[in-house]
Structure formats: C-alpha cells, structure tokens
Write a protein that holds these residues in place. Structure first.
Motif, PDB file in Angstrom:
ATOM      1  N   ARG A 109      13.447  16.023 105.556  1.00 43.61           N
ATOM      2  CA  ARG A 109      14.682  16.436 106.232  1.00 43.61           C
ATOM      3  C   ARG A 109      15.503  17.380 105.352  1.00 43.61           C
ATOM      4  NH1 ARG A 109      15.189  14.092 111.002  1.00 43.61           N
ATOM      5  NH2 ARG A 109      14.385  11.976 111.381  1.00 43.61           N
ATOM      6  N   SER A 110      15.382  17.227 104.035  1.00 43.20           N
ATOM      7  CA  SER A 110      16.140  18.095 103.115  1.00 43.20           C
ATOM      8  C   SER A 110      15.674  19.544 103.184  1.00 43.20           C
ATOM      9  CB  SER A 110      16.023  17.580 101.675  1.00 43.20           C
ATOM     10  OG  SER A 110      14.731  17.850 101.133  1.00 43.20           O
ATOM     11  N   VAL A 111      14.446  19.764 103.675  1.00 43.74           N
ATOM     12  CA  VAL A 111      13.940  21.143 103.812  1.00 43.74           C
ATOM     13  C   VAL A 111      13.869  21.564 105.278  1.00 43.74           C
ATOM     14  CG1 VAL A 111      12.672  21.138 101.640  1.00 43.74           C
ATOM     15  CG2 VAL A 111      11.528  20.312 103.713  1.00 43.74           C
ATOM     16  N   GLY A 112      14.589  20.817 106.137  1.00 41.70           N
ATOM     17  CA  GLY A 112      14.737  21.214 107.534  1.00 41.70           C
ATOM     18  C   GLY A 112      13.625  20.822 108.480  1.00 41.70           C
ATOM     19  N   MET A 113      12.775  19.883 108.079  1.00 38.85           N
ATOM     20  CA  MET A 113      11.681  19.452 108.955  1.00 38.85           C
ATOM     21  C   MET A 113      12.083  18.215 109.761  1.00 38.85           C
ATOM     22  SD  MET A 113       8.268  19.861 106.581  1.00 38.85           S
ATOM     23  CE  MET A 113       7.874  21.406 105.754  1.00 38.85           C
ATOM     24  N   ARG A 114      11.583  18.139 110.988  1.00 29.37           N
ATOM     25  CA  ARG A 114      11.768  16.934 111.797  1.00 29.37           C
ATOM     26  C   ARG A 114      10.739  15.895 111.373  1.00 29.37           C
ATOM     27  NH1 ARG A 114      11.135  17.568 117.655  1.00 29.37           N
ATOM     28  NH2 ARG A 114       9.605  19.171 117.170  1.00 29.37           N
ATOM     29  N   LEU A 135      -3.943  13.253  98.792  1.00 30.63           N
ATOM     30  CA  LEU A 135      -3.023  13.192  97.656  1.00 30.63           C
ATOM     31  C   LEU A 135      -2.948  11.778  97.096  1.00 30.63           C
ATOM     32  CD1 LEU A 135      -0.101  15.330  99.129  1.00 30.63           C
ATOM     33  CD2 LEU A 135      -1.926  16.094  97.593  1.00 30.63           C
ATOM     34  N   ALA A 136      -3.133  11.640  95.808  1.00 30.29           N
ATOM     35  CA  ALA A 136      -3.064  10.333  95.160  1.00 30.29           C
ATOM     36  C   ALA A 136      -1.616  10.041  94.758  1.00 30.29           C
ATOM     37  CB  ALA A 136      -3.964  10.302  93.931  1.00 30.29           C
ATOM     38  N   LYS A 137      -1.166   8.832  95.082  1.00 23.44           N
ATOM     39  CA  LYS A 137       0.179   8.416  94.669  1.00 23.44           C
ATOM     40  C   LYS A 137       0.155   8.050  93.175  1.00 23.44           C
ATOM     41  CE  LYS A 137       0.948   6.153  99.164  1.00 23.44           C
ATOM     42  NZ  LYS A 137       1.153   4.836  99.816  1.00 23.44           N
ATOM     43  N   PRO A 138       1.216   8.334  92.436  1.00 21.01           N
ATOM     44  CA  PRO A 138       2.388   9.128  92.875  1.00 21.01           C
ATOM     45  C   PRO A 138       2.068  10.620  92.825  1.00 21.01           C
ATOM     46  CG  PRO A 138       2.656   8.485  90.584  1.00 21.01           C
ATOM     47  CD  PRO A 138       1.354   7.848  91.048  1.00 21.01           C
ATOM     48  N   PHE A 139       2.602  11.364  93.766  1.00 24.24           N
ATOM     49  CA  PHE A 139       2.340  12.803  93.808  1.00 24.24           C
ATOM     50  C   PHE A 139       3.650  13.561  93.571  1.00 24.24           C
ATOM     51  CE2 PHE A 139       1.857  10.756  98.014  1.00 24.24           C
ATOM     52  CZ  PHE A 139       3.155  10.948  98.488  1.00 24.24           C
ATOM     53  N   ARG A 140       3.514  14.803  93.152  1.00 23.56           N
ATOM     54  CA  ARG A 140       4.689  15.659  92.961  1.00 23.56           C
ATOM     55  C   ARG A 140       5.223  16.075  94.313  1.00 23.56           C
ATOM     56  NH1 ARG A 140       3.370  20.410  91.284  1.00 23.56           N
ATOM     57  NH2 ARG A 140       5.446  21.016  90.577  1.00 23.56           N
ATOM     58  N   GLU A 141       6.547  16.081  94.447  1.00 25.96           N
ATOM     59  CA  GLU A 141       7.159  16.448  95.730  1.00 25.96           C
ATOM     60  C   GLU A 141       6.722  17.842  96.165  1.00 25.96           C
ATOM     61  OE1 GLU A 141      11.363  16.009  95.518  1.00 25.96           O
ATOM     62  OE2 GLU A 141      11.297  13.809  95.648  1.00 25.96           O
ATOM     63  N   GLN A 142       6.649  18.776  95.229  1.00 18.45           N
ATOM     64  CA  GLN A 142       6.295  20.150  95.595  1.00 18.45           C
ATOM     65  C   GLN A 142       4.857  20.234  96.082  1.00 18.45           C
ATOM     66  OE1 GLN A 142       8.650  22.649  95.714  1.00 18.45           O
ATOM     67  NE2 GLN A 142       7.002  23.537  96.952  1.00 18.45           N
ATOM     68  N   ASP A 143       3.955  19.456  95.467  1.00 25.22           N
ATOM     69  CA  ASP A 143       2.566  19.443  95.935  1.00 25.22           C
ATOM     70  C   ASP A 143       2.499  18.948  97.373  1.00 25.22           C
ATOM     71  OD1 ASP A 143       1.695  20.354  93.496  1.00 25.22           O
ATOM     72  OD2 ASP A 143       1.139  18.373  92.732  1.00 25.22           O
ATOM     73  N   LEU A 144       3.283  17.919  97.668  1.00 29.16           N
ATOM     74  CA  LEU A 144       3.305  17.359  99.016  1.00 29.16           C
ATOM     75  C   LEU A 144       3.884  18.365 100.013  1.00 29.16           C
ATOM     76  CD1 LEU A 144       2.901  14.998 100.944  1.00 29.16           C
ATOM     77  CD2 LEU A 144       5.141  14.128 100.249  1.00 29.16           C
ATOM     78  N   LEU A 145       4.998  18.991  99.654  1.00 27.64           N
ATOM     79  CA  LEU A 145       5.622  19.984 100.536  1.00 27.64           C
ATOM     80  C   LEU A 145       4.682  21.158 100.795  1.00 27.64           C
ATOM     81  CD1 LEU A 145       9.253  20.041  99.075  1.00 27.64           C
ATOM     82  CD2 LEU A 145       8.550  19.138 101.313  1.00 27.64           C
ATOM     83  N   ASP A 146       3.975  21.594  99.748  1.00 28.05           N
ATOM     84  CA  ASP A 146       3.033  22.713  99.901  1.00 28.05           C
ATOM     85  C   ASP A 146       1.892  22.329 100.836  1.00 28.05           C
ATOM     86  OD1 ASP A 146       4.556  24.204  98.176  1.00 28.05           O
ATOM     87  OD2 ASP A 146       3.238  23.939  96.443  1.00 28.05           O
ATOM     88  N   ALA A 147       1.358  21.116 100.677  1.00 22.13           N
ATOM     89  CA  ALA A 147       0.247  20.656 101.520  1.00 22.13           C
ATOM     90  C   ALA A 147       0.683  20.545 102.975  1.00 22.13           C
ATOM     91  CB  ALA A 147      -0.271  19.311 101.015  1.00 22.13           C
ATOM     92  N   VAL A 148       1.869  20.011 103.203  1.00 21.04           N
ATOM     93  CA  VAL A 148       2.378  19.852 104.570  1.00 21.04           C
ATOM     94  C   VAL A 148       2.664  21.211 105.201  1.00 21.04           C
ATOM     95  CG1 VAL A 148       4.377  19.055 105.909  1.00 21.04           C
ATOM     96  CG2 VAL A 148       3.273  17.524 104.272  1.00 21.04           C
ATOM     97  N   ALA A 149       3.243  22.137 104.435  1.00 23.58           N
ATOM     98  CA  ALA A 149       3.522  23.482 104.960  1.00 23.58           C
ATOM     99  C   ALA A 149       2.233  24.177 105.387  1.00 23.58           C
ATOM    100  CB  ALA A 149       4.255  24.313 103.905  1.00 23.58           C
ATOM    101  N   ALA A 150       1.178  24.035 104.577  1.00 23.16           N
ATOM    102  CA  ALA A 150      -0.114  24.653 104.908  1.00 23.16           C
ATOM    103  C   ALA A 150      -0.705  24.024 106.166  1.00 23.16           C
ATOM    104  CB  ALA A 150      -1.079  24.500 103.733  1.00 23.16           C
ATOM    105  N   ALA A 151      -0.582  22.695 106.300  1.00 24.13           N
ATOM    106  CA  ALA A 151      -1.116  21.999 107.470  1.00 24.13           C
ATOM    107  C   ALA A 151      -0.354  22.384 108.731  1.00 24.13           C
ATOM    108  CB  ALA A 151      -1.042  20.490 107.256  1.00 24.13           C
TER     109      ALA A 151
END
Length: 202
Positions: free
Chosen positions: A20-25, A98-114
């Motif tokens: 939500r902090s980056v504007g996603m639903r 992604l293996a926990k714990p993961f970096r927030e930026q790695d997660l955001l990048d993966a979700v943006a690509a998907a």
C-alpha cells in the motif's frame, strides 16, 4: 492488485503495509480456501503465496488454480525452501521463489515484474477476443475464401475449387481483409495462425 496468501497474520499485515505504501491494492487471505472463494479482479494481478499453509499447501493451490483456468502470476514465499520444492513450483509455472526473510526491494521488484507480465497477457487476450469477433463477422463464404487464401491458394485456384468467378473471389477476399482489418496478406496469415485456422510455418 496483489493477493497475499499466508497463515502468518503479522507477515500479512507487514506485506499489506509495504504494498500500500507504493500505491498497490492488496487483498489478504489466511488460507487456500479463502482465496478460492475470492472473485479475482479483472485487472493486472499477482499472487504472493506461502508454500507451507495450514491445510492445502501453496503448491496444491497452484495446481488447483491451473485446473480452474485461473491464470495469475505466482510468486512463492517460504521459510523452509529446498531445491525440489523450488523446481516443482517453477516447473508448474511460478514466476519467482523468494526465501524468507527477503529484502523488501527484491519482493517489490518481483511483484512489479509479475504484474507487468499479467498486464501483457491481458492485452494479448483482449486482442485475440477482438480478432475472434472480426472473424465471426465474416459470411460463411468470406471465411471459406479467407481459409483458402491463407493456405496459399491463388485466386484462380480458389475460383476453381468453389466454382465461382475470379472476380467474386476477389470481392470475398477484399471483404475478408476489410473486416479482419488486415493491411496485407502476411498480416491476414498471422491473424489466421492466432485464430488456429492456419498452421504456423515450420
């Protein structure tokens, strides 16, 4: 929209705040059953899925969604990831793992690509629906002539096959090109391939 399936309430909350902090639903689910009861949105969507859920596992849910014809990019999360599990998920079409714990930026990048991939898929599906509608607008004879044209037959060959004049073939061919919005024979052949009425060249 990002769909999050994880039985850890604290993690769900943290991920919700992040997206939500980056504007996603965001929509949150504690189990596979909750997600299966959800009406998937008609918008670019990504599923963030924990491998080890109570009850039905993430891999089982991936299989179930595929059986239901629900196409949504899946990113798996796990705190217990191993190579066989990763291979199984990726073979079944997962976008990332992604293996926990993961970096927030790695997660955001993966979700943006998907999400971008899902948007492209949806655009392709819309174009195919428009193509099918155009093809269905053809008369039976126009469709017949189109199939023969894209199969490589010349106007005079089509005229002979259908026992009509070459002029009539040209009229039907022109009408088919106009209705299909094809600017060239090559474009018409490509459309026919996408519709499955013409085999792709080897």
């Amino acid at each position: 929209m990002v769909l999050i399936v994880d039985d850890d309430a604290m993690l769900r909350g943290a991920l919700e705040n992040l997206f939500r902090s980056v504007g996603m639903r965001v929509a949150l689910f504690a189990s596979a059953a909750e997600l299966l009861a959800f009406a998937f949105p008609d918008a670019p969507t990504c599923l963030l899925l924990d491998v080890r859920l109570r009850g039905q596992s993430g891999l089982d849910l991936q299989t179930r969604l595929s059986q239901m014809g629900i196409q949504v990019p899946i990113i798996f999360m796990t705190g217990f990831g191993d190579i066989p599990m990763t291979v199984a998920a990726m073979k079944a079409g997962a976008e990332d793992f992604l293996a926990k714990p993961f970096r927030e930026q790695d997660l955001l990048d993966a979700v943006a690509a998907a999400l971008q991939k899902d948007q492209h898929r949806r655009q392709g599906m819309r174009k195919l629906d428009e193509l099918r509608a155009s093809y269905q607008s053809l008369t039976p004879r126009e469709a017949e002539v189109m199939r023969m044209v894209v199969a490589g037959l010349l106007n005079k060959q089509i005229a002979s096959e259908l026992s009509i004049s070459e002029v009539t073939v040209k009229i039907h061919r022109g009408q088919a090109m106009r209705k299909m919005k094809a600017r060239s024979l090559a474009e018409l052949v490509l459309m026919a391939q996408q519709l499955g009425i013409c085999e792709s060249p080897l």
